[in-house]
Design an enzyme around this catalytic site. Structure first.
Site, PDB file in Angstrom:
ATOM      1  N   ASP A  53       0.820  -1.216   0.000  1.00 39.78           N
ATOM      2  CA  ASP A  53       0.000   0.000   0.000  1.00 39.78           C
ATOM      3  C   ASP A  53       0.851   1.262   0.000  1.00 39.78           C
ATOM      4  O   ASP A  53       0.551   2.234  -0.705  1.00 39.78           O
ATOM      5  CB  ASP A  53      -0.927   0.011   1.215  1.00 39.78           C
ATOM      6  CG  ASP A  53      -2.215  -0.762   0.963  1.00 39.78           C
ATOM      7  OD1 ASP A  53      -2.240  -1.583   0.030  1.00 39.78           O
ATOM      8  OD2 ASP A  53      -3.194  -0.554   1.705  1.00 39.78           O
ATOM      9  N   ASN A  95      -4.790  -2.281  -4.852  1.00 43.12           N
ATOM     10  CA  ASN A  95      -6.016  -2.280  -4.058  1.00 43.12           C
ATOM     11  C   ASN A  95      -5.831  -1.454  -2.793  1.00 43.12           C
ATOM     12  O   ASN A  95      -6.364  -1.763  -1.729  1.00 43.12           O
ATOM     13  CB  ASN A  95      -6.418  -3.722  -3.701  1.00 43.12           C
ATOM     14  CG  ASN A  95      -7.862  -3.825  -3.225  1.00 43.12           C
ATOM     15  OD1 ASN A  95      -8.648  -2.898  -3.401  1.00 43.12           O
ATOM     16  ND2 ASN A  95      -8.211  -4.947  -2.622  1.00 43.12           N
ATOM     17  N   ASP A 297     -10.977  -2.518  11.012  1.00 42.71           N
ATOM     18  CA  ASP A 297      -9.943  -3.462  10.599  1.00 42.71           C
ATOM     19  C   ASP A 297      -9.588  -4.455  11.687  1.00 42.71           C
ATOM     20  O   ASP A 297      -8.889  -5.448  11.427  1.00 42.71           O
ATOM     21  CB  ASP A 297      -8.686  -2.714  10.142  1.00 42.71           C
ATOM     22  CG  ASP A 297      -8.878  -2.048   8.786  1.00 42.71           C
ATOM     23  OD1 ASP A 297      -9.832  -2.419   8.067  1.00 42.71           O
ATOM     24  OD2 ASP A 297      -8.076  -1.162   8.438  1.00 42.71           O
ATOM     25  N   GLU A 325     -11.239  -4.494   1.117  1.00 44.91           N
ATOM     26  CA  GLU A 325     -10.546  -5.224   0.069  1.00 44.91           C
ATOM     27  C   GLU A 325     -11.400  -6.349  -0.511  1.00 44.91           C
ATOM     28  O   GLU A 325     -11.255  -6.743  -1.670  1.00 44.91           O
ATOM     29  CB  GLU A 325      -9.220  -5.779   0.589  1.00 44.91           C
ATOM     30  CG  GLU A 325      -8.109  -4.754   0.692  1.00 44.91           C
ATOM     31  CD  GLU A 325      -8.171  -3.876   1.920  1.00 44.91           C
ATOM     32  OE1 GLU A 325      -7.156  -3.231   2.241  1.00 44.91           O
ATOM     33  OE2 GLU A 325      -9.234  -3.811   2.577  1.00 44.91           O
ATOM     34  N   HIS A 374      -5.383  -9.226   2.834  1.00 47.80           N
ATOM     35  CA  HIS A 374      -4.377  -9.434   3.868  1.00 47.80           C
ATOM     36  C   HIS A 374      -4.971  -9.728   5.230  1.00 47.80           C
ATOM     37  O   HIS A 374      -4.452 -10.546   5.991  1.00 47.80           O
ATOM     38  CB  HIS A 374      -3.458  -8.207   3.942  1.00 47.80           C
ATOM     39  CG  HIS A 374      -4.181  -6.908   4.160  1.00 47.80           C
ATOM     40  ND1 HIS A 374      -3.776  -5.970   5.070  1.00 47.80           N
ATOM     41  CD2 HIS A 374      -5.309  -6.378   3.588  1.00 47.80           C
ATOM     42  CE1 HIS A 374      -4.589  -4.930   5.046  1.00 47.80           C
ATOM     43  NE2 HIS A 374      -5.528  -5.153   4.154  1.00 47.80           N
ATOM     44  N   ARG A 375      -6.061  -9.069   5.570  1.00 50.99           N
ATOM     45  CA  ARG A 375      -6.632  -9.255   6.901  1.00 50.99           C
ATOM     46  C   ARG A 375      -7.280 -10.638   7.044  1.00 50.99           C
ATOM     47  O   ARG A 375      -7.284 -11.216   8.143  1.00 50.99           O
ATOM     48  CB  ARG A 375      -7.616  -8.144   7.228  1.00 50.99           C
ATOM     49  CG  ARG A 375      -6.973  -6.771   7.133  1.00 50.99           C
ATOM     50  CD  ARG A 375      -7.338  -5.829   8.231  1.00 50.99           C
ATOM     51  NE  ARG A 375      -6.628  -4.556   8.057  1.00 50.99           N
ATOM     52  CZ  ARG A 375      -5.394  -4.326   8.500  1.00 50.99           C
ATOM     53  NH1 ARG A 375      -4.736  -5.259   9.169  1.00 50.99           N
ATOM     54  NH2 ARG A 375      -4.813  -3.157   8.287  1.00 50.99           N
ATOM     55  N   LYS A 400       0.454  -6.545   1.712  1.00 49.33           N
ATOM     56  CA  LYS A 400      -0.267  -5.279   1.573  1.00 49.33           C
ATOM     57  C   LYS A 400       0.014  -4.341   2.746  1.00 49.33           C
ATOM     58  O   LYS A 400       0.149  -3.130   2.553  1.00 49.33           O
ATOM     59  CB  LYS A 400      -1.765  -5.549   1.454  1.00 49.33           C
ATOM     60  CG  LYS A 400      -2.597  -4.335   1.068  1.00 49.33           C
ATOM     61  CD  LYS A 400      -4.039  -4.742   0.810  1.00 49.33           C
ATOM     62  CE  LYS A 400      -4.799  -3.620   0.119  1.00 49.33           C
ATOM     63  NZ  LYS A 400      -4.917  -2.404   0.898  1.00 49.33           N
TER      64      LYS A 400
END
Length: 421
Positions: A53, A95, A297, A325, A374-375, A400
């Site tokens: 990012d 993204n 998040d 995302e 990623h999360r 990311k």
């Protein structure tokens, strides 16, 4: 065709102990990079995150005439004239939601046309509320679909005035306009059209960063900010560790009854996701209902943790998670139910995790589709600390925001098995 890449976390047989320093805050790094680019002179950003990012953001700034040097793994040195230049090509931002939204507003100051684009996931992420606000404020900004790609035709000057924005879908729209507003020829008011705002704490982060770079912002009422036409001043800025990344380590500590030193006091974080710490500390007796609106998040971390809680947990106010995302509400539902059918249900935008502490120590065969998010990869790795046989797709997507995630787990004694491409 080669098999898709997966990683399987081997449940540790002992409590996790050690020291892991989380990476720098992604949210603050991308704000600071942009503000340094809008400031005349040289700024040194220390403690910064180097990830996909922030690479997209720094790369876009370079294309617009800003010098961005990286003398070490946690520092950006940004030198700018204070005026972004029209790039010779479209800005490709992957993204990275912060990069796309913040730059869509910021390039209003460019004398020329700027196209902002991203990958196929970004093409599904809404940006029309921000474009409407810009157009109403006199900026030519358009998108054929209401999602990127976006075209902004800047005049090089931003008159004073007023921007009105519905911040209910994303606080990033509000932050984008606030950061732009200091570049006006006269004072600019940024006003919410309603009182709802996704993760208002991130707007507070934006204001703190703006003030560090010399901006003057006055709160006129609960929904209106007045930003003086000061522009920005180059400065040296220290970026705190990423609270969202810290949630995985806090949860790993709780799940294994371990002790992980992050090298920073828990109360030193100013980011909204740090509020998750209080709920993680309650495990295995987490609150029956958790409002996710102001720590979005962190919800994936808390949802996986809740799978091993003593009682069910309902997560509410999750509408914003559907436009991240990926649709994180659906992805969490799918992943949890892959571990055990019926482990999660969805009611509207609420996610109910039907806790099952007896899962600990069992073995399943669950393939977790991360949707390149990623999360999703990082949170379901936590389930792998307690349950064998959880196979997480596309493990490299953690790059990311936390490129060193798998190494961080390994440093604590967690074994991981990678297969495929």
């Amino acid at each position: 065709m080669s098999a898709p890449a997966t990683v399987t976390v081997v449940p540790p047989t002992q409590a996790l102990q050690g020291r892991v320093a989380p990476p720098g805050s992604k949210s603050i790094t991308n704000r600071a990079l942009l503000l340094a680019a809008l400031a005349k002179g040289t700024s040194r950003l220390s403690g910064a995150l180097k990830s996909d990012d922030t690479r997209y953001m720094s790369g876009a700034l370079r294309l617009m005439g800003v010098t961005v040097e990286e003398p070490d793994a946690t520092t950006f040195v940004v030198t700018s004239s204070g005026q972004l230049q029209a790039p010779a090509e479209a800005l490709f931002l992957g993204n990275a939601g912060t990069a796309v939204r913040f730059l869509t507003a910021a390039v209003s100051t460019v004398a020329g046309t700027v196209v902002l684009d991203g990958d196929h996931y970004m093409h599904k992420r809404p940006i029309e509320p921000l474009l409407r606000a810009l157009r109403a404020g006199g900026v030519q900004a358009s998108s054929a679909t209401g999602c990127p790609p976006v075209t902004v035709q800047g005049s090089g000057l931003l008159p004073g005035g007023r921007f009105e924005i519905d911040g209910g879908l994303s606080s990033q729209y509000v932050s984008a306009l606030l950061m732009l507003a200091a570049c006006g020829q006269g004072p600019i008011d940024v006003a919410l059209t309603g009182k709802d705002i996704g993760a208002r704490g991130y707007v507070d982060l934006t204001l703190a960063c703006m003030r560090a770079f010399g901006a003057q912002v006055q709160m006129l009422d609960d929904v209106t900010w007045r930003v003086a036409p000061t522009g920005y001043q180059a400065t040296d800025y220290l970026i705190e560790p990423d609270a969202s990344a810290a949630t995985y380590l806090w949860a790993a500590e709780a799940l294994t009854v371990g002790r992980i030193d992050l090298g920073v006091a828990n109360d030193a974080f100013t980011q909204p996701d740090a509020h998750a710490r209080q709920f993680i500390a309650q495990f295995p007796r987490m609150a029956a209902e958790i409002d996710g609106s102001q720590m979005q998040d962190a919800i994936p971390t808390l949802a996986v943790l809740a799978a091993f809680n003593q009682a069910p947990v309902r997560f509410t106010q999750l509408a914003n998670l559907r436009v991240k995302e990926c649709d994180r509400v659906q992805a969490l539902y799918d992943g949890l139910n892959a571990i055990r059918p019926g482990l999660a249900t969805v009611e509207g935008d609420d996610l109910i995790v039907h806790a099952d502490p007896s899962l600990a120590g069992t073995e399943v065969q669950a393939s977790i589709d991360t949707h390149s998010d990623h999360r999703m990869a990082m949170c379901f790795a936590l389930a792998g600390l307690k349950v064998a046989g959880i196979h997480i797709q596309d493990p490299a997507c953690v790059g990311k925001t936390y490129p060193d995630y798998w190494n961080a787990l390994a440093s604590l004694g967690v074994q991981t098995r990678f297969t495929g491409a």
